[in-house]
Design an enzyme around this catalytic site. Structure first.
Site, PDB file in Angstrom:
ATOM      1  N   ARG A   3      28.310  58.562  35.013  1.00 56.55           N
ATOM      2  CA  ARG A   3      28.090  57.440  35.939  1.00 56.55           C
ATOM      3  C   ARG A   3      26.880  57.690  36.852  1.00 56.55           C
ATOM      4  O   ARG A   3      26.910  57.409  38.048  1.00 56.55           O
ATOM      5  CB  ARG A   3      29.365  57.160  36.758  1.00 56.55           C
ATOM      6  CG  ARG A   3      30.452  56.516  35.908  1.00 56.55           C
ATOM      7  CD  ARG A   3      31.676  56.180  36.727  1.00 56.55           C
ATOM      8  NE  ARG A   3      32.362  57.380  37.156  1.00 56.55           N
ATOM      9  CZ  ARG A   3      33.233  57.436  38.159  1.00 56.55           C
ATOM     10  NH1 ARG A   3      33.514  56.357  38.845  1.00 56.55           N
ATOM     11  NH2 ARG A   3      33.813  58.573  38.481  1.00 56.55           N
ATOM     12  N   LYS A  50      25.600  54.620  38.738  1.00 63.26           N
ATOM     13  CA  LYS A  50      26.444  54.271  39.879  1.00 63.26           C
ATOM     14  C   LYS A  50      26.067  55.113  41.096  1.00 63.26           C
ATOM     15  O   LYS A  50      25.832  54.590  42.186  1.00 63.26           O
ATOM     16  CB  LYS A  50      27.911  54.530  39.512  1.00 63.26           C
ATOM     17  CG  LYS A  50      28.888  54.315  40.643  1.00 63.26           C
ATOM     18  CD  LYS A  50      30.275  54.788  40.226  1.00 63.26           C
ATOM     19  CE  LYS A  50      31.287  54.577  41.328  1.00 63.26           C
ATOM     20  NZ  LYS A  50      31.566  53.157  41.586  1.00 63.26           N
ATOM     21  N   SER A  82      48.485  43.620  47.084  1.00 61.38           N
ATOM     22  CA  SER A  82      47.928  44.864  47.603  1.00 61.38           C
ATOM     23  C   SER A  82      47.476  44.693  49.046  1.00 61.38           C
ATOM     24  O   SER A  82      47.031  43.619  49.457  1.00 61.38           O
ATOM     25  CB  SER A  82      46.752  45.329  46.739  1.00 61.38           C
ATOM     26  OG  SER A  82      45.776  44.334  46.665  1.00 61.38           O
ATOM     27  N   GLU A 132      51.304  48.029  47.351  1.00 58.23           N
ATOM     28  CA  GLU A 132      50.756  48.687  46.155  1.00 58.23           C
ATOM     29  C   GLU A 132      49.921  49.943  46.420  1.00 58.23           C
ATOM     30  O   GLU A 132      48.995  50.242  45.654  1.00 58.23           O
ATOM     31  CB  GLU A 132      49.926  47.678  45.318  1.00 58.23           C
ATOM     32  CG  GLU A 132      50.702  46.430  44.922  1.00 58.23           C
ATOM     33  CD  GLU A 132      49.887  45.410  44.120  1.00 58.23           C
ATOM     34  OE1 GLU A 132      48.891  45.786  43.495  1.00 58.23           O
ATOM     35  OE2 GLU A 132      50.266  44.225  44.144  1.00 58.23           O
ATOM     36  N   CYS A 155      32.840  50.325  37.849  1.00 58.48           N
ATOM     37  CA  CYS A 155      33.323  50.659  36.511  1.00 58.48           C
ATOM     38  C   CYS A 155      34.836  50.619  36.483  1.00 58.48           C
ATOM     39  O   CYS A 155      35.482  50.810  37.508  1.00 58.48           O
ATOM     40  CB  CYS A 155      32.894  52.071  36.136  1.00 58.48           C
ATOM     41  SG  CYS A 155      31.133  52.304  36.236  1.00 58.48           S
ATOM     42  N   ASP A 185      51.733  39.178  37.777  1.00 56.68           N
ATOM     43  CA  ASP A 185      50.344  38.716  37.870  1.00 56.68           C
ATOM     44  C   ASP A 185      49.728  38.505  36.493  1.00 56.68           C
ATOM     45  O   ASP A 185      49.848  39.363  35.626  1.00 56.68           O
ATOM     46  CB  ASP A 185      49.500  39.785  38.595  1.00 56.68           C
ATOM     47  CG  ASP A 185      49.898  39.945  40.061  1.00 56.68           C
ATOM     48  OD1 ASP A 185      50.294  38.945  40.678  1.00 56.68           O
ATOM     49  OD2 ASP A 185      49.785  41.078  40.573  1.00 56.68           O
ATOM     50  N   HIS A 222      50.425  35.027  39.652  1.00 56.33           N
ATOM     51  CA  HIS A 222      49.152  34.916  40.368  1.00 56.33           C
ATOM     52  C   HIS A 222      48.019  34.873  39.360  1.00 56.33           C
ATOM     53  O   HIS A 222      47.947  35.682  38.447  1.00 56.33           O
ATOM     54  CB  HIS A 222      48.984  36.111  41.315  1.00 56.33           C
ATOM     55  CG  HIS A 222      47.600  36.238  41.846  1.00 56.33           C
ATOM     56  ND1 HIS A 222      47.055  35.318  42.701  1.00 56.33           N
ATOM     57  CD2 HIS A 222      46.629  37.154  41.604  1.00 56.33           C
ATOM     58  CE1 HIS A 222      45.805  35.673  42.977  1.00 56.33           C
ATOM     59  NE2 HIS A 222      45.524  36.775  42.320  1.00 56.33           N
ATOM     60  N   HIS A 247      36.976  37.798  48.873  1.00 59.66           N
ATOM     61  CA  HIS A 247      35.799  38.502  48.345  1.00 59.66           C
ATOM     62  C   HIS A 247      34.823  38.865  49.445  1.00 59.66           C
ATOM     63  O   HIS A 247      33.865  39.592  49.211  1.00 59.66           O
ATOM     64  CB  HIS A 247      35.104  37.654  47.271  1.00 59.66           C
ATOM     65  CG  HIS A 247      36.011  37.375  46.119  1.00 59.66           C
ATOM     66  ND1 HIS A 247      36.808  36.248  46.068  1.00 59.66           N
ATOM     67  CD2 HIS A 247      36.307  38.094  45.010  1.00 59.66           C
ATOM     68  CE1 HIS A 247      37.521  36.286  44.957  1.00 59.66           C
ATOM     69  NE2 HIS A 247      37.240  37.384  44.303  1.00 59.66           N
ATOM     70  N   CYS A 306      43.667  36.364  46.752  1.00 59.61           N
ATOM     71  CA  CYS A 306      43.902  37.497  45.849  1.00 59.61           C
ATOM     72  C   CYS A 306      44.397  38.677  46.691  1.00 59.61           C
ATOM     73  O   CYS A 306      44.595  38.542  47.899  1.00 59.61           O
ATOM     74  CB  CYS A 306      42.612  37.840  45.101  1.00 59.61           C
ATOM     75  SG  CYS A 306      42.841  38.955  43.696  1.00 59.61           S
TER      76      CYS A 306
HETATM   77  N1  GLN Z   1      48.944  41.994  42.886  1.00 58.81           N
HETATM   78  C1  GLN Z   1      47.564  42.321  42.678  1.00 58.81           C
HETATM   79  C2  GLN Z   1      46.929  42.703  44.018  1.00 58.81           C
HETATM   80  O1  GLN Z   1      47.252  42.120  44.980  1.00 58.81           O
HETATM   81  C3  GLN Z   1      46.801  41.182  42.066  1.00 58.81           C
HETATM   82  C4  GLN Z   1      45.363  41.551  41.835  1.00 58.81           C
HETATM   83  C5  GLN Z   1      44.555  40.559  41.001  1.00 58.81           C
HETATM   84  O2  GLN Z   1      44.863  39.412  40.894  1.00 58.81           O
HETATM   85  N2  GLN Z   1      43.472  40.996  40.419  1.00 58.81           N
HETATM   86  O3  GLN Z   1      46.097  43.554  44.089  1.00 58.81           O
HETATM   87 ZN    ZN Z   2      43.789  37.818  42.079  1.00 57.69          ZN
END
Ligand code: GLN
Ligand code: ZN
Length: 771
Positions: free
Chosen positions: A20, A23, A448, A499, A531, A614, A656, A709, A741
């Site tokens: 890597r 990176k 998470s 998580e 990655c 998910d 999800h 994001h 998310c």
């Molecule tokens: N349960 C996961 C989280 O919260 C869902 C992540 C995802 O949708 N990529 O991280």
């Molecule tokens: Zn998500």
């Protein structure tokens, strides 16, 4: 004098470096720890390491067999730079500042949008093209790369995304009139490519490779047949230029037969077909007498050793097509596979011996192309041993322990429709409402919580042996307790455990399933410097022991509020792993589904009232060929239902999905039959909800109100607006309030600030609805 096309090639090599290196170089530069010059030096030496490796594996440095598909960040961004197609908001920026601002944004501008590249887990940067966007041959980086490599002794074959694909993947700039399409700029783009090709020709490049995967996809805005027609014209125009290199046009990732007649007659010199995802044309169906055919027989999308005997037979029958020449290649760039199986050791000693025999990462795939090319050129006797070895390995694999398990097969074979079916939603809904007794507009998160440096350190310490399992468990439990307390303080209604024990939402399960192996160095670029390490599904899948029950039960023991059980669904597990190819994806999905079904049952028995499964990759795996959509949606939806339909009516199933383009899969989302579905919606300002409602989607919905994001903290008023907008399309008693998310890439300050506002906003709208 044109250089003949080499008999063996790959369409691209992994770009991140076997350790890597790219990176590290990028992240050092972004952090201000190294200069632009140091970055350039690291990049050049990485490219040369690739050329040297490919030469060592048997490719000549003289005949353009060695592709240069290197990129500092992304191959689509490289064309945006080549064309100078910079959106207005980046005005005033130049050089690396501009390049990385386009990729990542900076304090003053948001970056280009990122989205998945065809049906892969690689993300490219979406060009924004409007009627006024500047487009010309504006940047000669790619020419200079050829010049530099050539001077150092390697005649590379520069690799670029083609003009039709570039525009098909672009989105209309915000300033463009309604209904205006980026393909309207094809004339300007072609003129720029023409100049670019002439510059490459002048620099002495014998070949250029141009990738046109848009021509195999039905999933882009423009239909495949229309794109083929456009490509025929574009390529005839570009091929007519006098001073250009020879052109290899590639059709990776799918079936090239729709486009083949148009491009075969255009005057390009060579065409590469993906003969794993598509079939070879019938003999006589297309006139190939003017083009060299590169047979994409070595699969660049997976890590399985090739069946060389089948490759030999395919090459022999391809001779009947009457192409001007025939070579062996990979189906697509090897950017989607890790470097070298020699870098791996697997913990289980039997598995270790087996996997080295069964697998082919990039370097092994290069050798496979060399073997087949030698057979083609020197006769099959000359490679009889290599072919026999491959056949032996395949046969040994088929009967190796764990590859086929009767206990697993008899369960999938006996799965009934009834086992995939719950009682109707309308019957479940009141039972769940009574049991859960939630307020209207219940608040929750996607799973998470921030993965702090402490959590990552704990995991690293465990791997190094600095702490033992008990010490690790204790630390993670502490984290779970903190997350539960925080959510109670924030007054969130449905809690998650956060998580912290999961390195990755797929690998975490893969490591616990029978039939999967995790790699240590098998990194694959996801985007830029990011990655992932996809796990390898090598055998029949089963769950030897519960995987999540302890964590969920522990979290539930700390609170009176419901804590969601949290699992990753079968389609996403397959999409983000390297699946086996000796059985269908549908069979694999059902095996995983049944393992998850047992986990779901154990969670329910332990008192978990809400279980979320998910499926963020449901759309990503949608086949590029529309003819295969129905079959895909049937098995993918079926596997989700097999995983979830075993629960009692009073257990609430959530799912999800993290994207908001539902067009092609809206029926599938309803088909999942989840009680509550959380989706991405903040960036599109809830636009997807009327679409869902219009399609008769009537279950619980949690449209994300926070775009996770970015670290930006939306104000309560803004969130109130979004919830009100959602309540206009979804009945209030079925509406949930949550982020877009999971929060694992966020930090705590913005997480706490936003969740405070989110709860406040939900309570405010509740008040309005009550009065
Ligand atoms: N349960 C996961 C989280 O919260 C869902 C992540 C995802 O949708 N990529 O991280
Ligand atoms: Zn998500």
């Amino acid at each position: 004098m044109a250089t003949a096309f080499p008999t063996a090639t790959i369409l691209g090599y992994p770009r991140i470096g076997r350790r890597r290196e790219l990176k590290r170089a990028l992240e050092a530069y972004w952090a201000g720890r190294s200069s632009g010059e140091e970055l350039a030096t690291a990049f050049t030496s990485l490219r040369h390491a690739t050329f040297d490796r490919l030469a060592e594996l048997g490719y000549s440095r003289e005949d353009a067999a060695i592709p240069d598909n290197s990129s500092l960040y992304d191959q689509v961004l490289d064309i945006t730079r080549l064309l100078g197609a910079t959106p207005e908001r980046f005005a005033g920026k130049n050089g690396l500042d501009l390049y990385f601002a386009l990729a990542r944004g900076d304090e003053s501008v948001p970056p280009l949008e990122m989205t998945k590249w065809f049906d892969t887990n690689y993300h490219y940067l979406v060009p924004e093209i409007g009627p006024e966007t500047p487009i010309s041959f504006a940047d000669d980086h790619l020419v200079q790369r050829f010049v530099e490599a050539n001077a150092a002794g390697t005649v590379t074959r520069p690799v670029v995304v083609g003009p039709v694909t570039y525009l098909a993947l672009a989105k209309a700039a915000e300033s463009a009139p309604d209904g205006w399409q980026p393909v309207e700029r094809i004339g300007d783009v072609v003129a720029a490519y023409r100049e670019f090709f002439e510059a490459l020709g002048a620099a002495g490049a014998p070949w250029v490779q141009v990738d046109e995967p848009a021509l195999v996809s039905d999933n882009l805005g423009t239909r495949r047949t229309e794109l083929a027609e456009l490509a025929g014209r574009v390529w005839a125009d570009l091929a007519s230029s006098g001073a250009r290199p020879s052109i290899l046009l590639t059709l990776p990732y799918g079936d090239g037969n729709t486009a083949l007649p148009a491009v075969a007659g255009s005057g390009v010199d060579a065409i590469s077909l993906d003969l794993v995802r598509g079939a070879a044309p019938e003999a006589g169906a297309v006139d190939l007498s003017g083009v060299h055919l590169v047979a994409g027989l070595i699969d660049g999308r997976n890590i399985w050793r090739a069946d060389l005997a089948a490759g030999r037979d395919a090459l022999e029958s391809l001779k009947a097509l009457g192409a001007a020449g025939l070579s062996v290649g990979t189906t697509n760039s090897l950017q989607h596979v890790p470097h070298d199986t020699a870098d791996e050791t697997w913990a289980d000693p039997t598995l270790d011996a087996h996997l080295h025999e069964w697998l082919a990462f990039a370097d092994q795939k290069v050798s496979e192309t060399v073997t087949l090319a030698n057979g083609l050129e020197q006769g099959w006797d000359s490679v009889a041993q290599q072919i026999a070895d491959a056949t032996t390995a395949l046969a040994a694999r088929a009967i190796a322990p764990g590859v086929r398990r009767e206990d697993v097969r008899s369960r999938t074979g006996a799965l009934t429709e009834a086992e995939r079916t719950r009682v109707p939603f309308t019957e479940r809904e009141p039972i769940q409402a009574e049991k859960l007794a939630l307020p209207i507009l219940p608040t929750t998160t996607i799973g998470s919580f921030p993965q702090t440096p402490e959590i990552r350190n704990a995991r690293a310490s465990l791997l190094r042996g600095d702490i033992d399992q008990a010490g690790y468990t204790e630390q993670i439990r502490g984290e779970v307790a903190k997350v539960i307390k925080l959510q109670e303080d924030l007054d969130i209604d449905v809690l998650v455990h956060g998580e912290p024990e999961r390195n990755d939402m797929v690998q975490y399960f893969a490591e616990q399933f029978d039939g999967f192996a995790a790699t240590r160095n098998g990194w694959v670029q996801s985007y830029g410097s990011r990655c992932t390490r996809p796990s390898i599904q090598w055998g029949d899948v089963a769950r030897p022991a519960p995987m999540t029950v302890e964590w969920t039960s522990y979290a539930q023991s700390l609170t009176q509020r419901p804590v969601k059980g949290m699992l990753t669904g079968p389609v996403t597990i397959l999409a983000w792993s390297f699946p086996r190819i000796d059985i269908s994806l549908g069979e694999s999905a059902d095996q995983i589904a049944l393992a998850l079904r047992d986990e779901v049952a154990d969670l329910e028995a332990a008192g978990t009232a809400i279980i979320q499964v998910d499926e963020p990759a449901l759309r990503e795996l949608l086949p590029l060929d529309a003819g295969r959509h129905a079959d895909y949606l049937a098995w993918s939806v079926g596997s989700f239902r097999a995983a979830t339909a075993g629960v009692r009516p009073d257990t609430q199933i959530h799912t999800h999905l993290c994207y908001s383009e539902f067009g092609q899969i809206i029926d599938a989302i309803a088909g999942l039959d989840a009680d509550v579905t959380s989706i991405e919606a903040a960036r599109s300002k809830m636009e997807v909800l009327p679409e869902l409602a219009a399609n008769g989607f009537f279950r619980g919905v949690g449209p994300g109100v926070w775009d996770i994001h970015s670290p930006r903290v939306p104000a309560t008023d803004e969130l109130v607006e979004l919830i009100r907008a959602a309540a206009a399309s979804v009945p209030a008693n079925r509406l949930w309030v949550n982020p877009d998310c999971g929060l694992k890439t966020r930090a705590y300050p913005e997480t706490i600030a936003t969740l405070t506002n989110l709860v406040e906003a939900a309570q405010a709208v509740r008040g309005e609805l009550a009065s």
